[in-house]
Motif scaffolding. Sequence first.
Motif, mmCIF file in Angstrom:
data_model
loop_
_atom_site.group_PDB
_atom_site.id
_atom_site.type_symbol
_atom_site.label_atom_id
_atom_site.label_comp_id
_atom_site.label_asym_id
_atom_site.label_seq_id
_atom_site.Cartn_x
_atom_site.Cartn_y
_atom_site.Cartn_z
ATOM 1 N N GLU A 198 10.922 -1.265 8.573
ATOM 2 C CA GLU A 198 11.158 -0.216 9.568
ATOM 3 C C GLU A 198 10.938 -0.771 10.972
ATOM 4 N N ASP A 199 11.493 -0.097 11.960
ATOM 5 C CA ASP A 199 11.263 -0.418 13.371
ATOM 6 C C ASP A 199 11.563 -1.871 13.696
ATOM 7 N N SER A 200 12.714 -2.344 13.271
ATOM 8 C CA SER A 200 13.094 -3.720 13.533
ATOM 9 C C SER A 200 14.591 -3.787 13.811
ATOM 10 N N GLN A 201 14.981 -4.829 14.503
ATOM 11 C CA GLN A 201 16.397 -5.044 14.774
ATOM 12 C C GLN A 201 17.143 -5.335 13.477
ATOM 13 N N HIS A 202 16.473 -6.008 12.542
ATOM 14 C CA HIS A 202 17.062 -6.330 11.255
ATOM 15 C C HIS A 202 16.428 -5.432 10.196
ATOM 16 N N PRO A 203 17.245 -4.770 9.369
ATOM 17 C CA PRO A 203 16.678 -3.795 8.425
ATOM 18 C C PRO A 203 16.031 -4.394 7.176
ATOM 19 N N PHE A 204 16.221 -5.694 6.933
ATOM 20 C CA PHE A 204 15.693 -6.309 5.719
ATOM 21 C C PHE A 204 14.903 -7.574 6.023
ATOM 22 N N ASN A 205 14.019 -7.929 5.102
ATOM 23 C CA ASN A 205 13.278 -9.182 5.178
ATOM 24 C C ASN A 205 13.151 -9.703 3.760
ATOM 25 N N GLU A 206 12.847 -10.992 3.626
ATOM 26 C CA GLU A 206 12.669 -11.595 2.318
ATOM 27 C C GLU A 206 11.350 -12.354 2.308
ATOM 28 N N VAL A 207 10.664 -12.295 1.191
ATOM 29 C CA VAL A 207 9.463 -13.087 1.005
ATOM 30 C C VAL A 207 9.615 -13.835 -0.315
ATOM 31 N N VAL A 208 9.267 -15.122 -0.271
ATOM 32 C CA VAL A 208 9.262 -15.965 -1.467
ATOM 33 C C VAL A 208 7.847 -16.495 -1.610
ATOM 34 N N GLY A 209 7.256 -16.266 -2.766
ATOM 35 C CA GLY A 209 5.905 -16.749 -2.981
ATOM 36 C C GLY A 209 5.353 -16.288 -4.313
ATOM 37 N N LEU A 210 4.071 -16.568 -4.521
ATOM 38 C CA LEU A 210 3.399 -16.223 -5.770
ATOM 39 C C LEU A 210 2.854 -14.803 -5.707
ATOM 40 N N LEU A 211 3.098 -14.041 -6.751
ATOM 41 C CA LEU A 211 2.562 -12.689 -6.828
ATOM 42 C C LEU A 211 1.075 -12.783 -7.147
ATOM 43 N N GLN A 212 0.243 -12.409 -6.185
ATOM 44 C CA GLN A 212 -1.205 -12.528 -6.307
ATOM 45 C C GLN A 212 -1.860 -11.278 -6.875
ATOM 46 N N ARG A 213 -1.335 -10.114 -6.485
ATOM 47 C CA ARG A 213 -2.001 -8.867 -6.870
ATOM 48 C C ARG A 213 -1.000 -7.721 -6.840
ATOM 49 N N VAL A 214 -1.179 -6.776 -7.738
ATOM 50 C CA VAL A 214 -0.440 -5.518 -7.715
ATOM 51 C C VAL A 214 -1.489 -4.426 -7.581
#
Length: 85
Positions: free
Chosen positions: A28-44
Motif C-alpha cells: 500500500e501507499d507506494s508508486q509500485h503496487p507489488f513487491n517480491e521477497v526471496v528468502g527462508l521462511l523463518q516463522r508463521v
Amino acid sequence: MRRARSAEANSPGKQHLGQKLSVLYRIEDSQHPFNEVVGLLQRVQGQDDGGHDTLMILRKSGELVEVGAEQIVSWKVVPQVQNPS
C-alpha cells in the motif's frame, strides 16, 4: 517449469518453515503496487484480527520481512541449488 501458486488457493504455512520461497505481494501507499521477497521462511505467526497469518521471511542480506497472508498474490518454493563436487 513450475508455475507459482495462486495465493487465493493457499498460502505458505508452517509446513514450509526453513524452505526458500519467492513471494509476490501487494503493498500500500507506494508508486509500485507489488513487491517480491526471496528468502527462508523463518516463522508463521498466528492469525490476526482478520483471520490471516503473518509470514516472516529472512532475506540473504539478513533483513527480516513481514508479509501478511492477505497481501500475497503468488508464491513458490525455490529449489536449492546443488553445488557440484
